[in-house]
Enzyme design. Structure first.
Site, mmCIF file in Angstrom:
data_model
loop_
_atom_site.group_PDB
_atom_site.id
_atom_site.type_symbol
_atom_site.label_atom_id
_atom_site.label_comp_id
_atom_site.label_asym_id
_atom_site.label_seq_id
_atom_site.Cartn_x
_atom_site.Cartn_y
_atom_site.Cartn_z
ATOM 1 N N ASP A 49 0.815 -1.223 0.000
ATOM 2 C CA ASP A 49 0.000 0.000 0.000
ATOM 3 C C ASP A 49 0.846 1.270 0.000
ATOM 4 O O ASP A 49 0.413 2.320 0.475
ATOM 5 C CB ASP A 49 -0.958 0.027 1.202
ATOM 6 C CG ASP A 49 -1.776 -1.238 1.332
ATOM 7 O OD1 ASP A 49 -2.414 -1.617 0.340
ATOM 8 O OD2 ASP A 49 -1.760 -1.852 2.413
ATOM 9 N N HIS B 8 -4.746 -1.157 -6.131
ATOM 10 C CA HIS B 8 -4.447 0.266 -6.103
ATOM 11 C C HIS B 8 -5.343 0.984 -7.100
ATOM 12 O O HIS B 8 -5.907 0.366 -8.003
ATOM 13 C CB HIS B 8 -2.971 0.535 -6.414
ATOM 14 C CG HIS B 8 -2.509 -0.055 -7.698
ATOM 15 N ND1 HIS B 8 -1.856 -1.262 -7.774
ATOM 16 C CD2 HIS B 8 -2.608 0.381 -8.975
ATOM 17 C CE1 HIS B 8 -1.567 -1.543 -9.027
ATOM 18 N NE2 HIS B 8 -2.010 -0.566 -9.774
#
Length: 433
Positions: free
Chosen positions: A12, A40
């Site tokens: 992340d 994402h």
């Protein structure tokens, strides 16, 4: 030329945004590991594209995209993601997307057993904690791959006489071994088989020998960008085992997941969030279980794209980053989400671990040690200024530049990009020597 984008922490970090920034310069974007267990979001002309399994290079209409042999593929999800992207306006995606014939297949029963295994492990552990799997079947698929009982893409699409019958037999045998292990869970084999008979025809046009594909591209001097999945601290060998994913997420996974030699790699870009987050269980030395952690979580909107789970938040851990750098050999860094720190008066960064007063030389492999370490912090001054509108690195507040310089000096790698906001253009470039 082969350049690589890798996550340096627990995932992340914002790898997709850097890939999105760079894809215009590349002919090919390849993924080498993982499946649809990561995610994402990329924003192009105001349109949000959510990526989980497919390469981000699809946003560039002139870029070819490859899922390498190290990727594990849930075929229904492959097409669902592709169709979702197409519905949002992604052009000629099908003609630019390729799948390795050697990639392993994720079946729905892998996902079922993923969750059953998680429950089993949490029942065995002393603290009742689980690994924090996404439940996408990634671990069980890599498990069947390692035990040499898995099925690969070429098994599904093979047109040779008897090939379909062999696929059916192996598929059934694989399901039966899972049921022997986990009990007679609900799974409509015949319905799934009919689904895969249709999917095999749809998948055939995408399938290539990825080794030939990559080596032909390298010989033709194509510009290739490898998009890493997850991050080094989730690597099956070098991460916080067992709270890791089931593949090699570092530079080693790039080589084995695409079948390319080390000498073909040029640049290795390490993506680093300006603070630290992780999803799921496992040690997290700089975690802030207080108002600072909550503030980072709120300002940073720290929720997983794939799972929606709240991410745990803490200060930047330079011990982790230095360890990650030793393994991956980053040539430059992309610091992301620096703007999240805008309102902090002081910003601590973790610089060393100690246990019972004894300083540790390196990141420990033993989680019993890692879970007990005391973190030494260097407290750096904040800049108390909104940096989201800044367009040049030189215009950053002095304390923001000092923060970045401290990172550079600590790990010995230059910072080349700095993320200052969620927008596509909110990425400052810094010239490096």
């Amino acid at each position: 030329m082969v350049n690589v984008v890798l996550g340096s922490q627990w995932g992340d970090e914002g790898k997709g945004k850097l890939v999105d920034l760079l894809v215009g310069k590349y002919d090919i974007v390849a993924r080498c590991a993982g499946g649809n267990n990561a995610g994402h979001t990329i924003v192009v002309d105001g349109v949000k594209y959510d990526f989980h399994m497919l390469p981000s290079g699809l946003v560039n209409p002139n870029c070819q995209n490859l899922l390498g042999n190290g990727v594990v593929i849930h075929v229904p999800s492959f097409f669902k993601e592709l169709e979702t992207l197409e519905a949002k306006g992604l052009k000629n995606a099908r003609s630019r997307l390729f799948v390795s014939s050697r990639a392993h297949l994720v079946f729905d029963f892998h996902q079922v057993t993923d969750k059953l295994r998680e429950l089993e492990l949490s029942g065995r552990s002393k603290d009742g904690k689980n690994i924090g799997t996404t439940g996408k079947g990634i671990g069980p698929t890599y498990s069947t791959k390692a035990s040499r009982s898995g099925l690969r893409v070429h098994h599904l699409v093979n047109d040779q006489p008897g090939a379909w019958e062999e696929f059916v037999a192996r598929y059934k045998r694989l399901l039966e071994t899972r049921r022997q292990r986990y009990g007679d869970f609900e799974y409509d084999f015949e319905a799934k088989l009919a689904e895969y008979k249709k999917l095999r025809e749809q998948l055939k046009p995408f399938v290539v020998d990825s080794v030939v594909f990559m080596h032909n591209a390298i010989e033709a001097k194509k510009k290739i960008l490898v998009e890493g999945a997850n991050a080094l601290m989730l690597d099956i060998d070098f991460g916080t085992y067992p709270y890791v994913t089931s593949s090699n997420t570092g530079i080693g996974g790039v080589l084995t997941g695409l079948g390319i030699p080390p000498r073909t790699i040029d640049e290795i870009y390490g993506v680093v969030k300006a603070y630290t987050t992780r999803v799921g269980e496992g040690p997290f030395p700089t975690e802030q279980l207080n108002e600072n952690g909550e503030k980072l979580q709120t300002i940073g909107a720290e929720f997983g794209v794939t799972t929606g789970r709240k991410r745990r938040c803490g200060w930047l851990d330079l011990v982790v980053l230095k360890y990650s750098t030793l393994i991956n050999g980053y040539t430059s860094l992309n610091i992301t989400k620096l703007d999240v720190l805008d309102t902090f008066k002081e910003i601590p960064v973790g610089i060393s671990y100690s246990i019972q007063g004894k300083k540790l030389d390196l990141f420990p492999e033993d989680l019993n040690i890692l879970g007990k370490v005391e973190v030494e912090y260097k407290v750096l001054p904040g800049w108390d200024q909104d940096i989201t509108k800044i367009t040049k690195y030189e215009d950053l507040p002095e304390n923001a530049k000092k923060y970045l310089k401290y990172i550079e000096d600590f790990v010995g790698v230059p910072v080349e990009w700095v993320g200052t906001g969620p927008a596509r253009e909110s990425m400052l470039h810094k010239e490096i020597k």
